[in-house]
Scaffold this motif. Structure first.
Motif, PDB file in Angstrom:
ATOM      1  N   ALA A 156       0.835  -1.203   0.000  1.00 51.73           N
ATOM      2  CA  ALA A 156       0.000   0.000   0.000  1.00 51.73           C
ATOM      3  C   ALA A 156       0.873   1.258   0.000  1.00 51.73           C
ATOM      4  N   ASP A 157       0.254   2.382  -0.343  1.00 55.57           N
ATOM      5  CA  ASP A 157       0.978   3.647  -0.326  1.00 55.57           C
ATOM      6  C   ASP A 157       0.946   4.263   1.072  1.00 55.57           C
ATOM      7  N   ARG A 158       1.690   5.338   1.226  1.00 49.50           N
ATOM      8  CA  ARG A 158       1.820   6.015   2.522  1.00 49.50           C
ATOM      9  C   ARG A 158       0.453   6.429   3.098  1.00 49.50           C
ATOM     10  N   ALA A 159      -0.380   7.044   2.292  1.00 51.27           N
ATOM     11  CA  ALA A 159      -1.671   7.525   2.791  1.00 51.27           C
ATOM     12  C   ALA A 159      -2.551   6.374   3.284  1.00 51.27           C
ATOM     13  N   THR A 160      -2.568   5.278   2.545  1.00 55.02           N
ATOM     14  CA  THR A 160      -3.368   4.118   2.943  1.00 55.02           C
ATOM     15  C   THR A 160      -2.854   3.532   4.252  1.00 55.02           C
ATOM     16  N   ASN A 161      -1.534   3.410   4.375  1.00 57.69           N
ATOM     17  CA  ASN A 161      -0.958   2.863   5.604  1.00 57.69           C
ATOM     18  C   ASN A 161      -1.171   3.797   6.788  1.00 57.69           C
ATOM     19  N   ALA A 162      -1.113   5.105   6.555  1.00 61.11           N
ATOM     20  CA  ALA A 162      -1.363   6.064   7.635  1.00 61.11           C
ATOM     21  C   ALA A 162      -2.805   5.920   8.141  1.00 61.11           C
ATOM     22  N   ALA A 163      -3.750   5.810   7.226  1.00 63.20           N
ATOM     23  CA  ALA A 163      -5.150   5.641   7.625  1.00 63.20           C
ATOM     24  C   ALA A 163      -5.350   4.337   8.387  1.00 63.20           C
ATOM     25  N   ARG A 164      -4.675   3.286   7.948  1.00 65.60           N
ATOM     26  CA  ARG A 164      -4.789   1.995   8.646  1.00 65.60           C
ATOM     27  C   ARG A 164      -4.201   2.100  10.058  1.00 65.60           C
ATOM     28  N   MET A 165      -3.049   2.758  10.178  1.00 67.14           N
ATOM     29  CA  MET A 165      -2.439   2.940  11.500  1.00 67.14           C
ATOM     30  C   MET A 165      -3.380   3.696  12.431  1.00 67.14           C
ATOM     31  N   LYS A 166      -3.975   4.770  11.929  1.00 63.43           N
ATOM     32  CA  LYS A 166      -4.892   5.549  12.757  1.00 63.43           C
ATOM     33  C   LYS A 166      -6.047   4.689  13.250  1.00 63.43           C
ATOM     34  N   ALA A 167      -6.632   3.910  12.357  1.00 65.81           N
ATOM     35  CA  ALA A 167      -7.747   3.043  12.750  1.00 65.81           C
ATOM     36  C   ALA A 167      -7.313   2.030  13.807  1.00 65.81           C
ATOM     37  N   MET A 168      -6.122   1.477  13.645  1.00 70.31           N
ATOM     38  CA  MET A 168      -5.619   0.496  14.613  1.00 70.31           C
ATOM     39  C   MET A 168      -5.376   1.155  15.973  1.00 70.31           C
ATOM     40  N   LEU A 169      -4.833   2.359  15.971  1.00 65.45           N
ATOM     41  CA  LEU A 169      -4.609   3.074  17.231  1.00 65.45           C
ATOM     42  C   LEU A 169      -5.924   3.472  17.876  1.00 65.45           C
ATOM     43  N   ASP A 170      -6.860   3.974  17.075  1.00 67.66           N
ATOM     44  CA  ASP A 170      -8.173   4.352  17.616  1.00 67.66           C
ATOM     45  C   ASP A 170      -8.838   3.176  18.322  1.00 67.66           C
ATOM     46  N   ALA A 171      -8.639   1.973  17.814  1.00 70.78           N
ATOM     47  CA  ALA A 171      -9.247   0.777  18.403  1.00 70.78           C
ATOM     48  C   ALA A 171      -8.650   0.447  19.773  1.00 70.78           C
ATOM     49  N   CYS A 172      -7.519   1.052  20.107  1.00 68.22           N
ATOM     50  CA  CYS A 172      -6.868   0.800  21.401  1.00 68.22           C
ATOM     51  C   CYS A 172      -7.331   1.755  22.497  1.00 68.22           C
ATOM     52  N   ALA A 173      -8.226   2.666  22.191  1.00 64.06           N
ATOM     53  CA  ALA A 173      -8.587   3.741  23.118  1.00 64.06           C
ATOM     54  C   ALA A 173      -9.032   3.265  24.493  1.00 64.06           C
ATOM     55  N   GLY A 174      -9.703   2.169  24.593  1.00 70.88           N
ATOM     56  CA  GLY A 174     -10.220   1.750  25.891  1.00 70.88           C
ATOM     57  C   GLY A 174      -9.752   0.381  26.338  1.00 70.88           C
ATOM     58  N   ILE A 175      -8.600  -0.061  25.859  1.00 66.11           N
ATOM     59  CA  ILE A 175      -8.218  -1.452  26.118  1.00 66.11           C
ATOM     60  C   ILE A 175      -7.769  -1.723  27.551  1.00 66.11           C
ATOM     61  N   VAL A 176      -7.357  -0.690  28.275  1.00 63.34           N
ATOM     62  CA  VAL A 176      -6.970  -0.888  29.682  1.00 63.34           C
ATOM     63  C   VAL A 176      -7.516   0.266  30.515  1.00 63.34           C
ATOM     64  N   PRO A 177      -7.804   0.009  31.792  1.00 64.51           N
ATOM     65  CA  PRO A 177      -8.187   1.104  32.678  1.00 64.51           C
ATOM     66  C   PRO A 177      -7.014   2.073  32.818  1.00 64.51           C
ATOM     67  N   GLY A 178      -7.328   3.344  32.984  1.00 64.70           N
ATOM     68  CA  GLY A 178      -6.289   4.340  33.195  1.00 64.70           C
ATOM     69  C   GLY A 178      -5.881   5.098  31.954  1.00 64.70           C
ATOM     70  N   ILE A 179      -6.440   4.750  30.789  1.00 64.52           N
ATOM     71  CA  ILE A 179      -6.226   5.581  29.603  1.00 64.52           C
ATOM     72  C   ILE A 179      -7.173   6.769  29.733  1.00 64.52           C
ATOM     73  N   LEU A 180      -6.607   7.934  29.892  1.00 69.55           N
ATOM     74  CA  LEU A 180      -7.411   9.136  30.044  1.00 69.55           C
ATOM     75  C   LEU A 180      -7.743   9.773  28.698  1.00 69.55           C
ATOM     76  N   LYS A 181      -6.816   9.657  27.750  1.00 72.19           N
ATOM     77  CA  LYS A 181      -7.013  10.225  26.416  1.00 72.19           C
ATOM     78  C   LYS A 181      -6.126   9.470  25.443  1.00 72.19           C
ATOM     79  N   LEU A 182      -6.655   9.197  24.266  1.00 75.99           N
ATOM     80  CA  LEU A 182      -5.868   8.576  23.211  1.00 75.99           C
ATOM     81  C   LEU A 182      -6.358   9.171  21.899  1.00 75.99           C
ATOM     82  N   GLU A 183      -5.481   9.941  21.261  1.00 74.99           N
ATOM     83  CA  GLU A 183      -5.836  10.638  20.030  1.00 74.99           C
ATOM     84  C   GLU A 183      -4.786  10.330  18.961  1.00 74.99           C
ATOM     85  N   ALA A 184      -5.214   9.691  17.886  1.00 76.28           N
ATOM     86  CA  ALA A 184      -4.333   9.401  16.759  1.00 76.28           C
ATOM     87  C   ALA A 184      -4.733  10.319  15.610  1.00 76.28           C
ATOM     88  N   VAL A 185      -3.728  10.930  14.982  1.00 74.03           N
ATOM     89  CA  VAL A 185      -4.006  11.843  13.872  1.00 74.03           C
ATOM     90  C   VAL A 185      -3.045  11.566  12.724  1.00 74.03           C
TER      91      VAL A 185
END
Length: 100
Positions: free
Chosen positions: A17-46
């Motif tokens: 894939a190209d850079r833009a596609t991989n960046a979008a995939r990374m963001k989606a993967m990080l966004d999915a981690c937002a609530g995986i453990v107690p104590g995450i106060l904020k998780l923002e992927a851009v």
């Protein structure tokens, strides 16, 4: 509170894939981690936006209640599962953790 900031500069093409596609995939993967453990106060992927200055392609800004929460996030299987893909598509990575 611990702030955890990571930036990735991506390869032009990787993993079929190209850079833009991989960046979008990374963001989606990080966004999915937002609530995986107690104590995450904020998780923002851009993803860098066209027309705005950026030397890196993807940024993660996150806040954790304490070091134990950050450690739990770092070792959680869902977070660990990101590493092979991220390693394959990145050209460079920068990270900084600091306590406030």
């Amino acid at each position: 509170m611990i702030k955890h900031i990571v930036m990735w500069k991506l390869k032009e093409h990787a993993e079929g894939a190209d850079r833009a596609t991989n960046a979008a995939r990374m963001k989606a993967m990080l966004d999915a981690c937002a609530g995986i453990v107690p104590g995450i106060l904020k998780l923002e992927a851009v993803v860098a936006q066209p027309g705005l200055e950026a030397t890196y392609d993807v940024l993660l800004y996150s806040e954790f209640a304490d070091q134990a929460a950050l450690d739990a996030y770092q070792h959680h299987p869902q977070h660990v599962a990101l590493k092979p893909f991220f390693g394959a598509v990145r050209e460079a990575r920068q990270c900084m953790d600091y306590e406030v």
